[in-house]
Design a protein around this motif. Sequence first.
Motif, PDB file in Angstrom:
ATOM      1  N   VAL A  34      63.952 -68.409  71.619  1.00 25.54           N
ATOM      2  CA  VAL A  34      64.766 -69.574  71.296  1.00 25.54           C
ATOM      3  C   VAL A  34      64.214 -70.751  72.103  1.00 25.54           C
ATOM      4  CG1 VAL A  34      67.071 -70.592  71.401  1.00 25.54           C
ATOM      5  CG2 VAL A  34      66.806 -68.168  70.822  1.00 25.54           C
ATOM      6  N   PRO A  35      63.839 -71.847  71.439  1.00 25.83           N
ATOM      7  CA  PRO A  35      63.255 -72.988  72.159  1.00 25.83           C
ATOM      8  C   PRO A  35      64.219 -73.577  73.193  1.00 25.83           C
ATOM      9  CG  PRO A  35      62.988 -73.236  69.781  1.00 25.83           C
ATOM     10  CD  PRO A  35      63.878 -72.065  70.001  1.00 25.83           C
ATOM     11  N   GLU A  36      63.658 -74.211  74.197  1.00 23.55           N
ATOM     12  CA  GLU A  36      64.431 -74.863  75.251  1.00 23.55           C
ATOM     13  C   GLU A  36      65.342 -75.935  74.640  1.00 23.55           C
ATOM     14  OE1 GLU A  36      65.627 -75.306  79.139  1.00 23.55           O
ATOM     15  OE2 GLU A  36      64.068 -73.923  78.474  1.00 23.55           O
ATOM     16  N   GLY A  37      66.590 -75.947  75.050  1.00 22.12           N
ATOM     17  CA  GLY A  37      67.539 -76.927  74.539  1.00 22.12           C
ATOM     18  C   GLY A  37      68.235 -76.500  73.258  1.00 22.12           C
ATOM     19  N   GLU A  38      67.855 -75.376  72.690  1.00 16.03           N
ATOM     20  CA  GLU A  38      68.476 -74.847  71.468  1.00 16.03           C
ATOM     21  C   GLU A  38      69.388 -73.684  71.841  1.00 16.03           C
ATOM     22  OE1 GLU A  38      68.072 -76.126  68.425  1.00 16.03           O
ATOM     23  OE2 GLU A  38      66.607 -77.595  69.064  1.00 16.03           O
ATOM     24  N   ALA A  39      70.221 -73.240  70.907  1.00 12.35           N
ATOM     25  CA  ALA A  39      71.148 -72.138  71.163  1.00 12.35           C
ATOM     26  C   ALA A  39      71.098 -71.123  70.028  1.00 12.35           C
ATOM     27  CB  ALA A  39      72.564 -72.661  71.315  1.00 12.35           C
ATOM     28  N   LEU A  40      71.275 -69.875  70.381  1.00 12.90           N
ATOM     29  CA  LEU A  40      71.338 -68.787  69.409  1.00 12.90           C
ATOM     30  C   LEU A  40      72.705 -68.827  68.737  1.00 12.90           C
ATOM     31  CD1 LEU A  40      69.756 -66.207  68.485  1.00 12.90           C
ATOM     32  CD2 LEU A  40      71.041 -64.974  70.207  1.00 12.90           C
ATOM     33  N   LEU A  41      72.744 -68.718  67.412  1.00 17.51           N
ATOM     34  CA  LEU A  41      74.011 -68.687  66.682  1.00 17.51           C
ATOM     35  C   LEU A  41      74.645 -67.323  66.900  1.00 17.51           C
ATOM     36  CD1 LEU A  41      75.971 -70.053  64.674  1.00 17.51           C
ATOM     37  CD2 LEU A  41      74.645 -68.988  62.856  1.00 17.51           C
ATOM     38  N   LYS A  42      75.807 -67.289  67.523  1.00 16.90           N
ATOM     39  CA  LYS A  42      76.467 -66.015  67.844  1.00 16.90           C
ATOM     40  C   LYS A  42      77.482 -65.598  66.799  1.00 16.90           C
ATOM     41  CE  LYS A  42      75.761 -66.329  72.773  1.00 16.90           C
ATOM     42  NZ  LYS A  42      76.376 -66.346  74.085  1.00 16.90           N
ATOM     43  N   LYS A  43      78.272 -66.546  66.303  1.00 19.45           N
ATOM     44  CA  LYS A  43      79.249 -66.209  65.270  1.00 19.45           C
ATOM     45  C   LYS A  43      79.664 -67.468  64.537  1.00 19.45           C
ATOM     46  CE  LYS A  43      83.394 -66.523  68.126  1.00 19.45           C
ATOM     47  NZ  LYS A  43      84.598 -65.856  68.550  1.00 19.45           N
ATOM     48  N   ASN A  44      80.252 -67.269  63.364  1.00 21.59           N
ATOM     49  CA  ASN A  44      80.799 -68.369  62.576  1.00 21.59           C
ATOM     50  C   ASN A  44      82.315 -68.326  62.693  1.00 21.59           C
ATOM     51  OD1 ASN A  44      78.358 -69.298  61.527  1.00 21.59           O
ATOM     52  ND2 ASN A  44      78.415 -67.868  59.822  1.00 21.59           N
ATOM     53  N   GLU A  45      82.899 -69.482  62.878  1.00 19.38           N
ATOM     54  CA  GLU A  45      84.350 -69.604  62.846  1.00 19.38           C
ATOM     55  C   GLU A  45      84.709 -70.485  61.663  1.00 19.38           C
ATOM     56  OE1 GLU A  45      86.201 -70.820  66.469  1.00 19.38           O
ATOM     57  OE2 GLU A  45      85.101 -69.336  67.644  1.00 19.38           O
ATOM     58  N   ILE A  46      85.678 -70.037  60.888  1.00 17.64           N
ATOM     59  CA  ILE A  46      86.040 -70.745  59.671  1.00 17.64           C
ATOM     60  C   ILE A  46      87.515 -71.121  59.733  1.00 17.64           C
ATOM     61  CG2 ILE A  46      86.217 -70.582  57.167  1.00 17.64           C
ATOM     62  CD1 ILE A  46      83.957 -68.461  57.365  1.00 17.64           C
ATOM     63  N   SER A  47      87.790 -72.397  59.535  1.00 15.41           N
ATOM     64  CA  SER A  47      89.164 -72.897  59.431  1.00 15.41           C
ATOM     65  C   SER A  47      89.346 -73.406  58.010  1.00 15.41           C
ATOM     66  CB  SER A  47      89.406 -74.037  60.415  1.00 15.41           C
ATOM     67  OG  SER A  47      89.229 -73.579  61.729  1.00 15.41           O
ATOM     68  N   ILE A  48      90.397 -72.952  57.360  1.00 22.29           N
ATOM     69  CA  ILE A  48      90.626 -73.325  55.968  1.00 22.29           C
ATOM     70  C   ILE A  48      91.896 -74.158  55.881  1.00 22.29           C
ATOM     71  CG2 ILE A  48      91.070 -72.468  53.649  1.00 22.29           C
ATOM     72  CD1 ILE A  48      89.515 -69.945  54.479  1.00 22.29           C
ATOM     73  N   ILE A  49      91.750 -75.325  55.307  1.00 19.85           N
ATOM     74  CA  ILE A  49      92.892 -76.191  55.041  1.00 19.85           C
ATOM     75  C   ILE A  49      92.933 -76.372  53.532  1.00 19.85           C
ATOM     76  CG2 ILE A  49      93.939 -78.439  55.426  1.00 19.85           C
ATOM     77  CD1 ILE A  49      92.243 -78.562  58.019  1.00 19.85           C
ATOM     78  N   ALA A  50      93.854 -75.705  52.889  1.00 16.49           N
ATOM     79  CA  ALA A  50      93.917 -75.723  51.435  1.00 16.49           C
ATOM     80  C   ALA A  50      95.230 -76.356  50.995  1.00 16.49           C
ATOM     81  CB  ALA A  50      93.799 -74.308  50.882  1.00 16.49           C
ATOM     82  N   ASP A  51      95.136 -77.429  50.257  1.00 18.62           N
ATOM     83  CA  ASP A  51      96.327 -78.119  49.763  1.00 18.62           C
ATOM     84  C   ASP A  51      96.883 -77.456  48.511  1.00 18.62           C
ATOM     85  OD1 ASP A  51      96.110 -79.989  51.793  1.00 18.62           O
ATOM     86  OD2 ASP A  51      94.848 -81.321  50.583  1.00 18.62           O
ATOM     87  N   GLU A 107      64.183 -62.564  63.012  1.00 18.81           N
ATOM     88  CA  GLU A 107      63.940 -63.773  63.794  1.00 18.81           C
ATOM     89  C   GLU A 107      65.274 -64.350  64.271  1.00 18.81           C
ATOM     90  OE1 GLU A 107      61.519 -67.938  63.104  1.00 18.81           O
ATOM     91  OE2 GLU A 107      61.330 -66.317  61.651  1.00 18.81           O
ATOM     92  N   PRO A 108      65.317 -64.915  65.478  1.00 18.82           N
ATOM     93  CA  PRO A 108      66.587 -65.449  65.973  1.00 18.82           C
ATOM     94  C   PRO A 108      67.094 -66.601  65.100  1.00 18.82           C
ATOM     95  CG  PRO A 108      64.789 -66.040  67.458  1.00 18.82           C
ATOM     96  CD  PRO A 108      64.232 -65.099  66.448  1.00 18.82           C
TER      97      PRO A 108
END
Length: 121
Positions: A34-51, A107-108
Amino acid sequence: MKLLQTNIKIRFSKLVVALSIILTVAGCNPTKYVPEGEALLKKNEISIIADDKKPDEQISKSEIKPYIRQVPNKKIFGARFHLAIYNFSNIKKENGFQKWLRNIGEEPVIFDRASAEKSDD
């Protein structure tokens, strides 16, 4: 009685080998490539606002999948096994074994803020 002692030694040696493998895999740095200054994606968080949906109505994963731009590295038993295999390879070498490790590894996945913002729309 001697047979019992032999079985204990065999079990102990298998335990030592298994423990060594576990510690080696756990000790691998998942951010090796992982390049310097970058971050590995660990998880996705999803917020749903449905009208247009009722509060008790469920939304399935298959409905959300098309909107997710990045997917974190796969996990097996809580560890990123495929990422560890990729990191075990040497990306500077182009021989067959190194290519094979990168091919079966993964690949990361680097966190990309632009992709996250596009997923938000």
